[in-house]
Motif scaffolding. Structure first.
Motif, short mmCIF file in Angstrom:
data_model
loop_
_atom_site.label_atom_id
_atom_site.label_comp_id
_atom_site.label_asym_id
_atom_site.label_seq_id
_atom_site.Cartn_x
_atom_site.Cartn_y
_atom_site.Cartn_z
N UNK A 1 105.74 -76.97 -9.36
CA UNK A 1 106.53 -75.97 -8.64
C UNK A 1 105.85 -75.53 -7.34
N UNK A 2 104.58 -75.79 -7.21
CA UNK A 2 103.81 -75.21 -6.11
C UNK A 2 103.68 -76.18 -4.95
N UNK A 3 103.48 -75.63 -3.75
CA UNK A 3 103.34 -76.51 -2.58
C UNK A 3 102.01 -77.25 -2.60
N UNK A 4 101.97 -78.36 -1.88
CA UNK A 4 100.75 -79.12 -1.69
C UNK A 4 100.38 -79.03 -0.21
N UNK B 1 103.80 -79.77 1.76
CA UNK B 1 104.87 -80.49 1.07
C UNK B 1 105.35 -79.66 -0.11
N UNK B 2 106.64 -79.51 -0.22
CA UNK B 2 107.22 -78.74 -1.32
C UNK B 2 108.38 -79.54 -1.92
N UNK B 3 108.30 -79.73 -3.24
CA UNK B 3 109.39 -80.40 -3.94
C UNK B 3 110.43 -79.37 -4.32
N UNK B 4 111.66 -79.61 -3.90
CA UNK B 4 112.75 -78.68 -4.20
C UNK B 4 113.50 -79.08 -5.47
N UNK B 5 113.61 -80.36 -5.71
CA UNK B 5 114.34 -80.83 -6.89
C UNK B 5 113.83 -82.22 -7.26
N UNK B 6 113.52 -82.42 -8.52
CA UNK B 6 113.08 -83.74 -8.98
C UNK B 6 113.69 -84.11 -10.33
N UNK B 7 114.96 -83.74 -10.48
CA UNK B 7 115.62 -84.06 -11.74
C UNK B 7 115.16 -83.20 -12.90
N UNK B 8 114.70 -81.97 -12.60
CA UNK B 8 114.20 -81.03 -13.62
C UNK B 8 112.97 -81.57 -14.36
N UNK B 9 112.27 -82.52 -13.77
CA UNK B 9 111.09 -83.07 -14.43
C UNK B 9 109.98 -82.02 -14.57
N UNK B 10 109.81 -81.20 -13.53
CA UNK B 10 108.76 -80.18 -13.60
C UNK B 10 109.06 -79.16 -14.69
#
Length: 463
Positions: free
Chosen positions: A65-68, A107-116
């Motif tokens: 959930x956190x930025x890199x 870099x921030x992931x907004x959506x990854x198929x609810x994997x996180x």
């Protein structure tokens, strides 16, 4: 009759030490032994460290959930020798450059198929499962400690019974030789007494060897050498009222069952994680950078960007589909494992309960056997004095009494251990239930300390 009194008094004192009577001053109790095992057993402490290690799976999953953030710095030396012609004149500029640059990228992931989200829930289920595995080992160690404690009481009492038997047989042999010298008995009677004494000494040596092994196990599990042990008592007061309620309770509280249930959750979420690989991924990247003397003509360059990217997987060779199918099979297997665990738990409770009921009856039978054997030995000795019994009859009656006393010691041991075994099978062999005077290890404390940790390499205890 002198020999009878010697044997009866010594054997009775052993039974009182091991099985009943007032607790000796400053005696080690079974509750204190359980506390030491709970606090200091290395196998149990290693499992606690394993549970703390599993706690770290949650912050690892939450990191999705956190930025890199990355910072890149560059510096160096660049030599350029440029020759050019301007307005008919030849220019030559061999001056060196010292290019420097700095950039910041987020870099921030907004959506990854609810994997996180699914990885986080799976990690939390793994934490719960590790706590149940810790409960399994806690109960195992406590049962081993109680068994080792009672083993030492049993074997020390058995050794004292056998040593007392040797002393009585020595006295019997002396009396038989005296009677042989005056012609009251034959050489056969003397030989029978000698043979019985040799057998008694062998039994005493065997009992001493068993006690040495038991002492080593006591030290290994509980952590100290046994000394001045007080009698152990059963824990029937903590048990369910009936076998039916014990079985029902075990299917809810036994940690093997609950650990298998959390295993189902983990495998179910793993299916969802693998299915998430088929869904789009949306990320955003923000970057700023500055550079100096990258070329002769440009002294400084500043750039800033914000880019959103959507990636839709179409076909990746089929591996992701195989992972989904594989994880579904693992889920089906775990569900079957749960049923196996429940059946095994039910069987363990029934078996332990049966051993407990049998142990209660065996204690009563063994006590009656000791009483009857004492009366029989006294009677045979009196009849032998009147010439109605042989020396062999006396020796056999005495051996029967020895066997009866050893059987009583063993029955009392089995009775106490069986009660702890039932409590373990039900899933309630814990310090809280037993009321042990110790601080209960709470794995949730470490979990709360690390769950929301964003940075840091030190463990909560300062390592």
């Amino acid at each position: 009759m002198h020999g009878v009194k010697l044997f009866t008094g010594a054997a009775a004192s052993v039974l009182l030490l091991a099985l009943a009577g007032p607790t000796p001053a400053l005696a080690d109790t079974i509750e204190a032994a359980l506390v030491r095992a709970y606090q200091n057993n290395p196998q149990l402490n290693a499992q606690r460290a394993q549970a703390r290690s599993t706690d770290e799976n949650v912050p690892q999953a939450l990191s999705g959930y956190r930025p890199k953030v990355n910072v890149t710095l560059g510096t160096g030396y660049q030599y350029q020798d440029i020759q050019a012609v301007q307005k008919g004149a030849s220019l030559h500029n061999p001056d060196p450059l010292q290019p420097n640059s700095a950039s910041l990228t987020v870099n921030q992931t907004l959506y990854n198929g609810n994997q996180t989200a699914n990885r986080t829930r799976a990690a939390e289920s793994q934490v719960s499962g590790s706590r149940e595995a810790l409960r399994v080992l806690e109960q195992t160690v406590l049962l081993q400690a109680a068994t080792s404690y009672m083993d030492y009481l049993r074997d020390s009492a058995t050794l004292e019974v056998q040593r007392s038997n040797v002393r009585v047989l020595e006295q019997t042999l002396k009396q038989t030789r005296d009677r042989f010298n005056v012609g009251e008995v034959t050489r056969t009677d003397v030989a029978q007494s000698e043979a019985q004494l040799a057998a008694g000494r062998t039994q005493a040596l065997t009992a001493e060897s068993n006690l040495t092994t038991t002492r080593a196990n006591f030290r290994r599990i509980i952590g100290n050498e046994p000394s001045n042990l007080a009698p152990g008592s059963p824990v029937d007061r903590f048990l369910p009222a009936s076998i039916a309620s014990a079985v029902s309770l075990s299917l809810v509280e036994n940690p093997n069952v609950t650990a298998s249930m959390y295993g189902i959750d983990v495998n179910y979420l793993q299916v969802k994680i693998n299915e998430g690989a088929l869904l789009p991924t949306v990320t955003v990247q923000a970057a700023v950078s500055t550079s100096y003397q990258q070329t002769l003509n440009v002294f400084r360059t500043n750039t800033a960007s914000a880019i959103a990217t959507a990636s839709v997987p179409i076909y990746q060779g089929g591996a992701e589909y195989a992972l989904i199918r594989q994880s579904k099979e693992n889920l089906a297997q775990q569900r079957l494992n749960l049923e196996t665990t429940r059946d095994q738990t039910r069987a363990n409770v029934v078996q332990a309960w049966g051993q407990l009921e049998a142990g209660k009856a065996q204690v009563q039978s063994a006590q009656a056997q000791v009483t009857a054997s004492e009366i029989a030995l006294n009677g045979v000795r009196e009849e032998a004095k009147a010439g109605q019994r042989t020396t062999l009859d006396v020796l056999n009656a005495q051996q029967a009494l020895v066997n009866a006393r050893v059987a009583l010691v063993t029955a009392q041991h089995d009775r106490v251990v069986a009660s702890y075994s039932v409590l373990n099978a039900v899933g309630r062999l814990a310090p809280q239930v037993l009321g042990l005077a110790t601080t209960v290890y709470d794995p949730s404390v470490h979990y709360q300390q690390v769950r929301d940790s964003w940075a840091g390499v030190r463990t909560p205890d300062g390592r």
